[in-house]
Design a protein around this motif. Structure first.
Motif, PDB file in Angstrom:
ATOM      1  N   HIS A 157       0.793  -1.220   0.000  1.00 29.66           N
ATOM      2  CA  HIS A 157       0.000   0.000   0.000  1.00 29.66           C
ATOM      3  C   HIS A 157       0.832   1.280   0.000  1.00 29.66           C
ATOM      4  O   HIS A 157       0.372   2.309  -0.505  1.00 29.66           O
ATOM      5  CB  HIS A 157      -0.957  -0.011   1.188  1.00 29.66           C
ATOM      6  CG  HIS A 157      -1.984  -1.101   1.108  1.00 29.66           C
ATOM      7  ND1 HIS A 157      -1.780  -2.350   1.650  1.00 29.66           N
ATOM      8  CD2 HIS A 157      -3.197  -1.132   0.507  1.00 29.66           C
ATOM      9  CE1 HIS A 157      -2.840  -3.100   1.404  1.00 29.66           C
ATOM     10  NE2 HIS A 157      -3.704  -2.402   0.717  1.00 29.66           N
ATOM     11  N   VAL A 158       2.035   1.235   0.552  1.00 33.07           N
ATOM     12  CA  VAL A 158       2.918   2.409   0.502  1.00 33.07           C
ATOM     13  C   VAL A 158       3.790   2.357  -0.745  1.00 33.07           C
ATOM     14  O   VAL A 158       3.880   3.325  -1.498  1.00 33.07           O
ATOM     15  CB  VAL A 158       3.793   2.510   1.768  1.00 33.07           C
ATOM     16  CG1 VAL A 158       4.756   3.704   1.650  1.00 33.07           C
ATOM     17  CG2 VAL A 158       2.931   2.644   3.020  1.00 33.07           C
ATOM     18  N   PHE A 159       4.405   1.188  -1.004  1.00 29.69           N
ATOM     19  CA  PHE A 159       5.375   1.071  -2.096  1.00 29.69           C
ATOM     20  C   PHE A 159       4.763   0.541  -3.391  1.00 29.69           C
ATOM     21  O   PHE A 159       5.427   0.523  -4.420  1.00 29.69           O
ATOM     22  CB  PHE A 159       6.547   0.197  -1.658  1.00 29.69           C
ATOM     23  CG  PHE A 159       7.344   0.796  -0.533  1.00 29.69           C
ATOM     24  CD1 PHE A 159       8.329   1.734  -0.778  1.00 29.69           C
ATOM     25  CD2 PHE A 159       7.076   0.458   0.783  1.00 29.69           C
ATOM     26  CE1 PHE A 159       9.052   2.308   0.257  1.00 29.69           C
ATOM     27  CE2 PHE A 159       7.792   1.016   1.830  1.00 29.69           C
ATOM     28  CZ  PHE A 159       8.778   1.952   1.569  1.00 29.69           C
ATOM     29  N   GLY A 160       3.516   0.092  -3.348  1.00 25.20           N
ATOM     30  CA  GLY A 160       2.816  -0.308  -4.566  1.00 25.20           C
ATOM     31  C   GLY A 160       3.330  -1.567  -5.216  1.00 25.20           C
ATOM     32  O   GLY A 160       3.216  -1.731  -6.428  1.00 25.20           O
ATOM     33  N   MET A 161       3.883  -2.502  -4.431  1.00 25.01           N
ATOM     34  CA  MET A 161       4.465  -3.717  -4.990  1.00 25.01           C
ATOM     35  C   MET A 161       3.441  -4.844  -5.073  1.00 25.01           C
ATOM     36  O   MET A 161       2.532  -4.944  -4.249  1.00 25.01           O
ATOM     37  CB  MET A 161       5.646  -4.172  -4.133  1.00 25.01           C
ATOM     38  CG  MET A 161       6.839  -3.238  -4.179  1.00 25.01           C
ATOM     39  SD  MET A 161       7.609  -3.137  -5.814  1.00 25.01           S
ATOM     40  CE  MET A 161       8.245  -4.800  -6.006  1.00 25.01           C
ATOM     41  N   SER A 162       3.636  -5.713  -6.076  1.00 26.21           N
ATOM     42  CA  SER A 162       2.810  -6.901  -6.253  1.00 26.21           C
ATOM     43  C   SER A 162       3.705  -8.139  -6.233  1.00 26.21           C
ATOM     44  O   SER A 162       4.901  -8.054  -6.540  1.00 26.21           O
ATOM     45  CB  SER A 162       2.060  -6.841  -7.588  1.00 26.21           C
ATOM     46  OG  SER A 162       1.174  -5.742  -7.621  1.00 26.21           O
ATOM     47  N   PRO A 163       3.152  -9.302  -5.882  1.00 29.32           N
ATOM     48  CA  PRO A 163       3.950 -10.539  -5.867  1.00 29.32           C
ATOM     49  C   PRO A 163       4.639 -10.778  -7.211  1.00 29.32           C
ATOM     50  O   PRO A 163       4.061 -10.544  -8.276  1.00 29.32           O
ATOM     51  CB  PRO A 163       2.913 -11.628  -5.572  1.00 29.32           C
ATOM     52  CG  PRO A 163       1.838 -10.921  -4.816  1.00 29.32           C
ATOM     53  CD  PRO A 163       1.766  -9.547  -5.422  1.00 29.32           C
ATOM     54  N   GLY A 164       5.891 -11.231  -7.132  1.00 32.28           N
ATOM     55  CA  GLY A 164       6.656 -11.545  -8.331  1.00 32.28           C
ATOM     56  C   GLY A 164       7.489 -10.395  -8.857  1.00 32.28           C
ATOM     57  O   GLY A 164       8.373 -10.607  -9.689  1.00 32.28           O
ATOM     58  N   GLU A 165       7.233  -9.172  -8.396  1.00 27.98           N
ATOM     59  CA  GLU A 165       8.004  -8.019  -8.869  1.00 27.98           C
ATOM     60  C   GLU A 165       9.300  -7.860  -8.070  1.00 27.98           C
ATOM     61  O   GLU A 165       9.421  -8.361  -6.947  1.00 27.98           O
ATOM     62  CB  GLU A 165       7.163  -6.746  -8.755  1.00 27.98           C
ATOM     63  CG  GLU A 165       5.954  -6.737  -9.672  1.00 27.98           C
ATOM     64  CD  GLU A 165       5.189  -5.426  -9.606  1.00 27.98           C
ATOM     65  OE1 GLU A 165       4.656  -5.020 -10.654  1.00 27.98           O
ATOM     66  OE2 GLU A 165       5.114  -4.818  -8.519  1.00 27.98           O
ATOM     67  N   VAL A 166      10.259  -7.138  -8.660  1.00 25.26           N
ATOM     68  CA  VAL A 166      11.572  -6.960  -8.048  1.00 25.26           C
ATOM     69  C   VAL A 166      11.621  -5.623  -7.312  1.00 25.26           C
ATOM     70  O   VAL A 166      11.361  -4.561  -7.899  1.00 25.26           O
ATOM     71  CB  VAL A 166      12.695  -7.016  -9.104  1.00 25.26           C
ATOM     72  CG1 VAL A 166      14.064  -6.821  -8.442  1.00 25.26           C
ATOM     73  CG2 VAL A 166      12.652  -8.340  -9.849  1.00 25.26           C
ATOM     74  N   PHE A 167      11.963  -5.701  -6.032  1.00 26.41           N
ATOM     75  CA  PHE A 167      12.086  -4.518  -5.171  1.00 26.41           C
ATOM     76  C   PHE A 167      13.538  -4.409  -4.725  1.00 26.41           C
ATOM     77  O   PHE A 167      14.152  -5.397  -4.321  1.00 26.41           O
ATOM     78  CB  PHE A 167      11.166  -4.665  -3.954  1.00 26.41           C
ATOM     79  CG  PHE A 167      11.123  -3.458  -3.059  1.00 26.41           C
ATOM     80  CD1 PHE A 167      10.246  -2.421  -3.315  1.00 26.41           C
ATOM     81  CD2 PHE A 167      11.941  -3.366  -1.940  1.00 26.41           C
ATOM     82  CE1 PHE A 167      10.191  -1.309  -2.488  1.00 26.41           C
ATOM     83  CE2 PHE A 167      11.896  -2.258  -1.109  1.00 26.41           C
ATOM     84  CZ  PHE A 167      11.019  -1.231  -1.381  1.00 26.41           C
ATOM     85  N   TRP A 168      14.081  -3.189  -4.794  1.00 27.66           N
ATOM     86  CA  TRP A 168      15.465  -2.984  -4.363  1.00 27.66           C
ATOM     87  C   TRP A 168      15.539  -1.858  -3.344  1.00 27.66           C
ATOM     88  O   TRP A 168      15.285  -0.706  -3.682  1.00 27.66           O
ATOM     89  CB  TRP A 168      16.356  -2.669  -5.570  1.00 27.66           C
ATOM     90  CG  TRP A 168      17.801  -2.430  -5.204  1.00 27.66           C
ATOM     91  CD1 TRP A 168      18.448  -2.870  -4.091  1.00 27.66           C
ATOM     92  CD2 TRP A 168      18.776  -1.696  -5.953  1.00 27.66           C
ATOM     93  NE1 TRP A 168      19.763  -2.472  -4.088  1.00 27.66           N
ATOM     94  CE2 TRP A 168      19.986  -1.747  -5.226  1.00 27.66           C
ATOM     95  CE3 TRP A 168      18.738  -1.013  -7.173  1.00 27.66           C
ATOM     96  CZ2 TRP A 168      21.142  -1.126  -5.680  1.00 27.66           C
ATOM     97  CZ3 TRP A 168      19.893  -0.400  -7.629  1.00 27.66           C
ATOM     98  CH2 TRP A 168      21.095  -0.456  -6.897  1.00 27.66           C
ATOM     99  N   ALA A 169      15.881  -2.226  -2.130  1.00 27.18           N
ATOM    100  CA  ALA A 169      16.216  -1.230  -1.116  1.00 27.18           C
ATOM    101  C   ALA A 169      17.738  -1.158  -1.056  1.00 27.18           C
ATOM    102  O   ALA A 169      18.392  -2.077  -0.555  1.00 27.18           O
ATOM    103  CB  ALA A 169      15.639  -1.612   0.242  1.00 27.18           C
ATOM    104  N   ALA A 170      18.291  -0.084  -1.599  1.00 24.27           N
ATOM    105  CA  ALA A 170      19.748   0.086  -1.646  1.00 24.27           C
ATOM    106  C   ALA A 170      20.204   0.643  -0.306  1.00 24.27           C
ATOM    107  O   ALA A 170      20.502   1.824  -0.154  1.00 24.27           O
ATOM    108  CB  ALA A 170      20.140   1.006  -2.799  1.00 24.27           C
TER     109      ALA A 170
END
Length: 641
Positions: free
Chosen positions: A270-283
């Protein structure tokens, strides 16, 4: 009145009926036993979430997805430009490695409630170790790899770990940092002695193992029997994360299993708008709150793929590193600190490196960890042609307090503001007497109790310190320690720590406002403003400025323009006359500018070099720069001095 947005609906639901709101969010996870109370307020102000419930964080982040048929999906992408190593770990592979690591820990006597300190670099094994602890119900405490022995010893004595997970070394931009000698020295200082250490041997630098205590990671973990997940109470501690304390003793921020899992799962959608299977990178780094929340836990709880990057925004090898990773791994959302983008802007102000890569797959850039100055916001927005979302939170809260919620409703951006409070948080601006202030009036930024799930329920073994530090100043509110205001549209503006307010001749002036004025100058890459003691006016502001690469103008001309700029934009009342141009600012490893240390040097106080400083040698340059302004500092002392 216009129709309510998805944000408005969620915010009002969390405000009016937090029990129903968070109960619905929690139902998305697997519970071994349902909770008795969503919100337990019987020991207020020590609130607890999901009291009576039983679950396991590791099961929800890994095993649950494998059972749902996602075992072949990448869970972790490891990309290490400093070693030239890349590796993809699927959910099924991660499940096996975590289960074996947990088995190795159990074979060494670790059970539910025991502590394990993790002193490791940015490698997949660090994430595996964290989840192995969670799998057993043990409590992990990650200490930034390379932390000084004294500081590590303090944390060992406070957490009293049964086992320490470590590595032979970490790798910086131009050097190898052997960890084993630092750990060995810490153990000669610490009163508590762990029974065992498991050591990851890295090819670039191997170390000698201490007989009887140390175990080789590869041998120990590979040969261990995998173990299943242990259900634990939702209110049991998942981890301890130490943060600096004003008394010199670190504060052990506690994160629980239940509230944390619910908040991580809800926020990344809800904050970052991510869906299952997508790539998220917190550097970021595993050692910081961002690393815990958005490298390790939130992406996997939501079934996403997380990137573990062992490198820097510049220097490994150049200012195009972020763009390479985004292109190569199809990163959808990047989350990092403004200081990373200021470093990229400094080395590549025209974005020439960015032009070499295809970053069209990137949806959004999130920036947090320090104040996002408007100049950096505009530069990043123009370069990427993507939404740039500021968000504000703390180690203590564990997830964003204010943000433009990508998964709900995105509002028009006001540069300098992280937008509005996230559902679950009620932010109030109070004066010294605890009275709410009207819009656009600066005061203490507080959060009304109870804090939402995922925030700290207390400090490790110290309820009294938790109450005294955060809850006693304004009863019924959590004191953030930041100053700021909320405007007429409900946007929050964080202007800096309360102790970064500069008092000049009776006027309370924000260091953030002066930094904003300096950062808007076309030659400035980054800056910091601190208040120094003055016998006449109480304090006077001093600016430290780093210029962009390629600026060749006379420094005297630039500083004169900077002084005039602050006079024009902040006002003559600021008495801003002193500016020093330096090659870099003193920062912690997470990118925060050490303003208090600069202030102490300028005021001639004896300075203890902070354990979190990225490079202590920068303080020599800062001291010389301040001396050119007529501000003589004492020689700095050793750490802990």
């Amino acid at each position: 009145m216009s129709d309510p947005t998805a944000y408005d609906i969620a915010y009002q639901q969390a405000l009016s009926d937090p029990v129903a709101f968070w109960s619905e969010a929690a139902n998305a996870l697997h519970w071994d036993r349902p909770w008795d109370r969503v919100l337990d307020d019987r020991a207020a102000p020590l609130y607890r979430w999901f009291e009576g419930g039983m679950l396991n964080t590791c099961y929800n982040a890994i095993d649950r997805h494998v059972l749902a048929g996602r075992g072949a999906q990448p869970a972790v992408i490891y990309d290490s430009p400093v070693t030239g190593t890349k590796r993809i770990i699927t959910y099924a592979e991660l499940q096996d490695e975590v289960a074996r690591c947990a088995g190795a820990l159990r074979a060494l006597g670790v059970e539910r409630g025991d502590r394990v300190i993790i002193y490791m670099p940015m490698t997949p094994e660090t994430l595996i170790g964290m989840y192995a602890c969670a799998r057993l119900g043990a409590v992990h405490s990650v200490v930034f790899g390379g932390f000084a022995p004294n500081e590590l010893a303090v944390r060992i004595d406070d957490a009293e770990p049964k086992v320490i997970l470590t590595a032979s070394c970490g790798i910086e931009v131009q050097r190898i940092v052997p960890y084993k000698p630092l750990l060995d020295q810490a153990l000669t200082i610490a009163a508590h002695q762990p029974a065992h250490c498991i050591v990851l041997q890295r090819d670039v630098h191997r170390c000698e193992l201490t007989a009887g205590r140390d175990h080789d990671w590869q041998e120990t973990v590979t040969n261990a029997e995998p173990v299943p997940c242990v259900p634990v109470a939702a209110t049991d501690p998942l981890y301890i994360l130490y943060t600096s304390g004003t008394t010199g003793k670190p504060k052990g921020v506690v994160r629980d299993h239940g509230g944390h899992a619910v908040a991580m799962h809800w926020s990344i959608q809800h904050v970052f708008g991510m869906s299952p299977g997508e790539v998220f990178w917190a550097a970021s780094d595993f050692g910081w709150a961002v690393g815990h929340s958005y490298i390790v836990y939130a992406p996997l709880l939501a079934g996403c793929t997380t990137v573990v990057h062992e490198g820097k925004p510049v220097g490994t090898p150049d200012a195009g590193e972020f763009w390479r990773v985004i292109q190569e791994h199809q990163v959808r959302v990047l989350f990092t600190a403004p200081t990373a983008f200021r470093a990229i802007k400094r080395d590549d102000p025209d974005g020439l490196h960015h032009a070499r890569y295809d970053t069209s797959g990137l949806r959004t850039l999130f920036l947090a960890g320090e104040r996002l100055d408007p100049d950096t916001y505009h530069w990043a927005r123009a370069l990427l042609q993507k939404p740039v979302i500021d968000n504000w939170w703390q180690t203590e809260t564990g997830w964003p307090v204010a943000a433009n919620c990508l998964g709900l409703t995105t509002f028009p951006v006001k540069p300098g503001s992280p937008t509005k409070p996230v559902p679950g948080y009620v932010v109030e601006i109070l004066d010294d007497e605890g009275h709410p202030l009207p819009p656009n009036r600066e005061g203490a930024v507080t959060i009304r109790l109870p804090l939402p799930p995922g925030t700290l329920p207390t400090l490790w073994r110290d309820d009294a310190r938790y109450i005294d530090t955060y809850l006693s100043r304004y009863p019924g509110h959590y004191l953030t320690g930041d100053g700021g205001y909320i405007d007429e549209d409900g946007y929050l503006f964080i202007m800096g720590r309360v102790d970064d307010i500069i008092i000049v001749a009776g006027h309370n002036l924000s260091s953030g406002a002066m930094e904003q004025a300096l950062a808007g100058h076309p030659d400035v890459a980054e800056c910091a403003v601190v208040g120094i003691r003055d016998p006449l006016k109480t304090q006077l502001p001093v600016g430290l400025v780093v210029l962009k690469a390629g600026v060749t103008r006379e420094h005297a001309v630039v500083t004169a323009e900077l002084v005039q700029r602050v006079r024009d934009l902040v006002g003559p009342v600021a008495n801003f006359r002193m500016v020093a141009i330096v090659s870099r600012l003193p920062k912690t490893r997470s990118g925060k500018v050490l303003r208090k240390t600069v202030r102490s040097i300028a005021d001639g106080e004896s300075v203890s070099v902070p354990a979190t400083i990225e490079d202590p040698t920068v303080l020599d340059e800062i001291q010389k720069a301040l001396q050119t302004l007529g501000l003589a500092g004492n020689p700095r002392t050793a750490i802990g001095g």
